[in-house]
Design a protein around this motif. Structure first.
Motif, PDB file in Angstrom:
ATOM      1  N   TYR A 106       0.804  -1.255  -0.052  1.00 42.43           N
ATOM      2  CA  TYR A 106      -0.104   0.042   0.001  1.00 42.43           C
ATOM      3  C   TYR A 106       0.852   1.232  -0.045  1.00 42.43           C
ATOM      4  CZ  TYR A 106      -4.662   2.084   0.906  1.00 42.43           C
ATOM      5  OH  TYR A 106      -5.745   2.784   0.784  1.00 42.43           O
ATOM      6  N   GLU A 107       2.072   1.146  -0.427  1.00 46.17           N
ATOM      7  CA  GLU A 107       3.113   2.262  -0.528  1.00 46.17           C
ATOM      8  C   GLU A 107       2.662   3.561  -1.049  1.00 46.17           C
ATOM      9  OE1 GLU A 107       3.604  -0.928  -1.685  1.00 46.17           O
ATOM     10  OE2 GLU A 107       5.297  -1.726  -0.647  1.00 46.17           O
ATOM     11  N   LYS A 108       2.015   3.414  -2.172  1.00 49.12           N
ATOM     12  CA  LYS A 108       1.564   4.734  -2.908  1.00 49.12           C
ATOM     13  C   LYS A 108       0.544   5.334  -2.194  1.00 49.12           C
ATOM     14  CE  LYS A 108       0.139   6.682  -7.473  1.00 49.12           C
ATOM     15  NZ  LYS A 108      -0.120   6.460  -8.771  1.00 49.12           N
ATOM     16  N   GLU A 109      -0.545   4.692  -1.405  1.00 49.19           N
ATOM     17  CA  GLU A 109      -1.784   5.363  -1.178  1.00 49.19           C
ATOM     18  C   GLU A 109      -1.687   5.531   0.427  1.00 49.19           C
ATOM     19  OE1 GLU A 109      -1.729   2.561  -2.704  1.00 49.19           O
ATOM     20  OE2 GLU A 109      -3.208   2.166  -3.998  1.00 49.19           O
ATOM     21  N   GLY A 110      -0.573   4.962   1.012  1.00 51.42           N
ATOM     22  CA  GLY A 110      -0.237   5.048   2.518  1.00 51.42           C
ATOM     23  C   GLY A 110       0.511   6.074   2.964  1.00 51.42           C
ATOM     24  N   LYS A 111       1.263   6.499   2.177  1.00 50.76           N
ATOM     25  CA  LYS A 111       2.418   7.290   2.520  1.00 50.76           C
ATOM     26  C   LYS A 111       1.709   8.636   3.244  1.00 50.76           C
ATOM     27  CE  LYS A 111       5.989   6.112  -0.474  1.00 50.76           C
ATOM     28  NZ  LYS A 111       7.246   6.660  -1.555  1.00 50.76           N
ATOM     29  N   THR A 112       0.649   9.062   2.857  1.00 54.21           N
ATOM     30  CA  THR A 112       0.053  10.504   3.351  1.00 54.21           C
ATOM     31  C   THR A 112      -0.437   9.987   4.843  1.00 54.21           C
ATOM     32  OG1 THR A 112      -1.797   9.926   2.286  1.00 54.21           O
ATOM     33  CG2 THR A 112      -0.554  11.427   1.051  1.00 54.21           C
ATOM     34  N   ARG A 113      -0.794   8.818   5.106  1.00 59.53           N
ATOM     35  CA  ARG A 113      -1.571   8.665   6.323  1.00 59.53           C
ATOM     36  C   ARG A 113      -0.350   8.202   7.418  1.00 59.53           C
ATOM     37  NH1 ARG A 113      -6.373   7.397   7.648  1.00 59.53           N
ATOM     38  NH2 ARG A 113      -5.745   5.216   8.678  1.00 59.53           N
ATOM     39  N   LEU A 114       0.773   7.749   6.949  1.00 55.37           N
ATOM     40  CA  LEU A 114       1.980   7.070   7.676  1.00 55.37           C
ATOM     41  C   LEU A 114       2.477   7.894   8.886  1.00 55.37           C
ATOM     42  CD1 LEU A 114       3.916   4.702   8.137  1.00 55.37           C
ATOM     43  CD2 LEU A 114       5.609   5.774   6.754  1.00 55.37           C
ATOM     44  N   GLY A 115       2.543   8.928   8.624  1.00 51.37           N
ATOM     45  CA  GLY A 115       3.089   9.880   9.872  1.00 51.37           C
ATOM     46  C   GLY A 115       2.027  10.269  10.896  1.00 51.37           C
ATOM     47  N   ALA A 116       1.064  10.271  10.495  1.00 52.36           N
ATOM     48  CA  ALA A 116      -0.227  10.562  11.446  1.00 52.36           C
ATOM     49  C   ALA A 116      -0.263   9.118  12.369  1.00 52.36           C
ATOM     50  CB  ALA A 116      -1.500  10.920  10.830  1.00 52.36           C
ATOM     51  N   LEU A 117      -0.043   7.966  11.693  1.00 54.29           N
ATOM     52  CA  LEU A 117      -0.364   6.973  12.285  1.00 54.29           C
ATOM     53  C   LEU A 117       0.739   6.547  13.379  1.00 54.29           C
ATOM     54  CD1 LEU A 117      -1.937   4.244   9.636  1.00 54.29           C
ATOM     55  CD2 LEU A 117      -2.973   4.752  11.747  1.00 54.29           C
ATOM     56  N   LEU A 118       1.958   6.666  13.008  1.00 59.14           N
ATOM     57  CA  LEU A 118       3.164   6.571  13.652  1.00 59.14           C
ATOM     58  C   LEU A 118       3.083   7.318  14.877  1.00 59.14           C
ATOM     59  CD1 LEU A 118       5.961   6.397  10.830  1.00 59.14           C
ATOM     60  CD2 LEU A 118       5.168   4.514  12.385  1.00 59.14           C
ATOM     61  N   GLU A 119       2.700   8.722  14.699  1.00 57.04           N
ATOM     62  CA  GLU A 119       2.661   9.616  15.755  1.00 57.04           C
ATOM     63  C   GLU A 119       1.319   9.258  16.614  1.00 57.04           C
ATOM     64  OE1 GLU A 119       2.183  14.374  16.760  1.00 57.04           O
ATOM     65  OE2 GLU A 119       2.252  13.783  14.515  1.00 57.04           O
ATOM     66  N   LYS A 120       0.299   8.853  16.231  1.00 58.12           N
ATOM     67  CA  LYS A 120      -0.681   8.671  17.274  1.00 58.12           C
ATOM     68  C   LYS A 120      -0.540   7.076  17.888  1.00 58.12           C
ATOM     69  CE  LYS A 120      -5.945   8.775  17.260  1.00 58.12           C
ATOM     70  NZ  LYS A 120      -7.018   8.926  16.345  1.00 58.12           N
ATOM     71  N   THR A 121       0.121   6.174  17.432  1.00 58.03           N
ATOM     72  CA  THR A 121       0.818   5.217  18.051  1.00 58.03           C
ATOM     73  C   THR A 121       1.995   5.086  18.823  1.00 58.03           C
ATOM     74  OG1 THR A 121       1.566   4.208  16.063  1.00 58.03           O
ATOM     75  CG2 THR A 121      -1.088   3.692  16.631  1.00 58.03           C
ATOM     76  N   GLY A 122       2.420   6.259  18.848  1.00 60.38           N
ATOM     77  CA  GLY A 122       3.636   6.591  19.445  1.00 60.38           C
ATOM     78  C   GLY A 122       4.846   5.733  18.917  1.00 60.38           C
ATOM     79  N   ILE A 123       5.098   5.460  17.736  1.00 67.19           N
ATOM     80  CA  ILE A 123       6.276   4.716  17.299  1.00 67.19           C
ATOM     81  C   ILE A 123       6.975   5.453  16.413  1.00 67.19           C
ATOM     82  CG2 ILE A 123       5.110   2.536  17.920  1.00 67.19           C
ATOM     83  CD1 ILE A 123       4.326   2.017  14.996  1.00 67.19           C
ATOM     84  N   SER A 124       7.093   6.822  16.193  1.00 64.34           N
ATOM     85  CA  SER A 124       7.607   7.279  15.187  1.00 64.34           C
ATOM     86  C   SER A 124       9.098   7.216  15.454  1.00 64.34           C
ATOM     87  CB  SER A 124       7.345   9.030  15.241  1.00 64.34           C
ATOM     88  OG  SER A 124       6.076   9.035  15.132  1.00 64.34           O
ATOM     89  N   ALA A 125       9.683   7.185  16.478  1.00 65.34           N
ATOM     90  CA  ALA A 125      11.117   7.041  16.765  1.00 65.34           C
ATOM     91  C   ALA A 125      11.786   5.942  16.365  1.00 65.34           C
ATOM     92  CB  ALA A 125      11.469   7.341  18.019  1.00 65.34           C
ATOM     93  N   ILE A 126      10.863   4.621  15.963  1.00 67.13           N
ATOM     94  CA  ILE A 126      11.571   3.373  15.706  1.00 67.13           C
ATOM     95  C   ILE A 126      10.937   2.964  14.406  1.00 67.13           C
ATOM     96  CG2 ILE A 126      11.290   2.741  18.172  1.00 67.13           C
ATOM     97  CD1 ILE A 126       8.715   0.864  17.240  1.00 67.13           C
ATOM     98  N   LYS A 127      10.479   3.992  13.519  1.00 71.18           N
ATOM     99  CA  LYS A 127      10.210   3.651  12.038  1.00 71.18           C
ATOM    100  C   LYS A 127      11.298   2.874  11.072  1.00 71.18           C
ATOM    101  CE  LYS A 127      10.803   8.079  10.162  1.00 71.18           C
ATOM    102  NZ  LYS A 127      10.084   9.434   9.560  1.00 71.18           N
ATOM    103  N   GLU A 128      12.559   3.211  11.576  1.00 72.59           N
ATOM    104  CA  GLU A 128      13.541   2.586  10.856  1.00 72.59           C
ATOM    105  C   GLU A 128      14.151   1.520  11.253  1.00 72.59           C
ATOM    106  OE1 GLU A 128      14.093   3.659   7.770  1.00 72.59           O
ATOM    107  OE2 GLU A 128      12.635   5.290   8.027  1.00 72.59           O
ATOM    108  N   ARG A 129      13.407   0.776  12.523  1.00 75.78           N
ATOM    109  CA  ARG A 129      14.233  -0.172  13.171  1.00 75.78           C
ATOM    110  C   ARG A 129      13.467  -1.556  12.432  1.00 75.78           C
ATOM    111  NH1 ARG A 129      14.115   1.120  19.545  1.00 75.78           N
ATOM    112  NH2 ARG A 129      15.342   3.104  19.440  1.00 75.78           N
ATOM    113  N   PHE A 130      13.940  -2.736  12.616  1.00 81.33           N
ATOM    114  CA  PHE A 130      13.370  -3.872  12.242  1.00 81.33           C
ATOM    115  C   PHE A 130      12.542  -4.669  13.323  1.00 81.33           C
ATOM    116  CE2 PHE A 130      16.807  -2.692   9.461  1.00 81.33           C
ATOM    117  CZ  PHE A 130      16.298  -3.025   8.172  1.00 81.33           C
ATOM    118  N   PRO A 131      11.643  -5.696  12.987  1.00 84.44           N
ATOM    119  CA  PRO A 131      10.970  -6.148  13.959  1.00 84.44           C
ATOM    120  C   PRO A 131      11.831  -6.875  15.347  1.00 84.44           C
ATOM    121  CG  PRO A 131      10.249  -6.931  11.816  1.00 84.44           C
ATOM    122  CD  PRO A 131      11.403  -5.933  11.615  1.00 84.44           C
ATOM    123  N   HIS A 132      13.112  -7.438  14.890  1.00 81.58           N
ATOM    124  CA  HIS A 132      13.678  -8.153  15.864  1.00 81.58           C
ATOM    125  C   HIS A 132      14.331  -7.097  16.987  1.00 81.58           C
ATOM    126  CE1 HIS A 132      17.032  -7.208  13.411  1.00 81.58           C
ATOM    127  NE2 HIS A 132      17.805  -7.173  14.089  1.00 81.58           N
TER     128      HIS A 132
END
Length: 308
Positions: A106-132
């Motif tokens: 959902y790369e193209k459509e989702g980019k506009t919502r990504l920032g708001a979702l990351l911020e609202k769920t409190g995970i903006s600081a880890i967006k470049e990390r991997f699951p492990h």
């Protein structure tokens, strides 16, 4: 207002001997967390998969927001159903970052919502990390963001706490409920665990052998079960006969009283912190009581039922 309608849904596997859905009818209201609860094999996950479009019912209707997902001549693909699912193990791709996992497919459509979702769920600081590299709670937030990036009308959660220990389970459960309510998204939650049902649910449907036995708020189901089986779903129940009628009551519904109407011999007394669980052998069979004080083994004990 109801968002999801399931009408007379039927599903039989194999040669017809395994029926996982028997004339299922239910409605899920907008904004509520609706729980499907039952033992393994009762049909709750199959019902979720039929709503999602992973499995095809034999008959019936599934309607979401006035749009028929399944019915006469209609069987929409999952991607057309305007819903999202969070799986048991979160199903995150280990080689992708948090942001890449959320946007996958959902790369193209989702980019506009990504920032708001990351911020609202409190995970903006880890967006470049991997699951492990992130905690279980953070993984859960990532899985939720990936589901919500598509802006679904309905969120499906298939036993998301089944693979974690009890301490982590409690914290993940509380966190997930808070986030779902913050987003105001309608959700269907599948579990076999009554603690999950108590903590997560606005309403619960109790299931067994492909049938819905009772639907209601958790307190109503606990205090006013329609049957012995429904009562057992949500905790220990004692059963005895009085005047030819079967009576049911919870261990918490008793009062130890030397002149009580029921009596027996203490078979077991186990300390549980602020209360004791006492197993009593009565003429009507074994019964479980909760008491504030310990009771010696083989000692007589009498009690009254306060409700039930």
């Amino acid at each position: 207002m109801s968002l999801l309608h399931v009408k007379q849904l039927e599903k039989t596997f194999c040669d017809g001997s395994v029926c996982v859905a028997k004339s299922i009818n239910l409605e899920v209201s907008e904004g509520e967390i609706f729980t499907l609860m039952g033992k393994s094999g009762c049909g709750k996950s199959s019902l979720l998969r039929m709503i999602c479009g992973f499995e095809t019912p034999c008959s019936g209707e599934i309607i979401l927001g006035g749009k028929t997902l399944f019915g006469k001549g209609v069987n929409l693909e999952t991607k057309e159903r305007e819903l999202a699912i969070v799986f048991q193990n979160y199903a995150l791709f280990p080689h992708m970052s948090v942001a890449q996992n959320i946007l996958f497919g959902y790369e193209k459509e989702g980019k506009t919502r990504l920032g708001a979702l990351l911020e609202k769920t409190g995970i903006s600081a880890i967006k470049e990390r991997f699951p492990h590299e992130i905690s279980g709670g953070q993984q859960q937030r990532v899985a939720l963001c990936r589901a919500l990036i598509r802006h679904p009308k309905l969120l499906l959660l298939d036993e998301p706490f089944s693979s974690v220990d009890s301490e982590l389970r409690a914290s993940l459960r509380d966190e997930l409920k808070q986030m779902i309510k913050a987003f105001g998204i309608t959700s269907i939650f599948v579990t076999h665990d009554r603690e999950d049902a108590f903590h997560m649910s606005d309403r619960v449907a109790l299931m067994a052998q492909g049938e819905i036995l009772q639907v209601g708020e958790i307190e109503t189901l606990y205090k006013h079960p329609k049957s012995k089986l429904c009562a057992q779903f949500l905790g220990k129940i004692n059963v005895y006969e009085e005047d030819g009628k079967e009576k049911m009551f919870r261990p918490a519904d008793i009062h130890v009283n030397p002149k009580g109407a029921l009596s027996g011999e203490v078979k077991e007394c186990v300390f549980h912190g602020f209360y004791y669980v006492v197993l009593v052998q009565t003429q009507a069979g074994e019964m479980t009581l909760f008491t504030k004080e310990p009771h010696p083994l083989a000692a007589p004990i009498a009690f009254d039922v306060l409700s039930g």
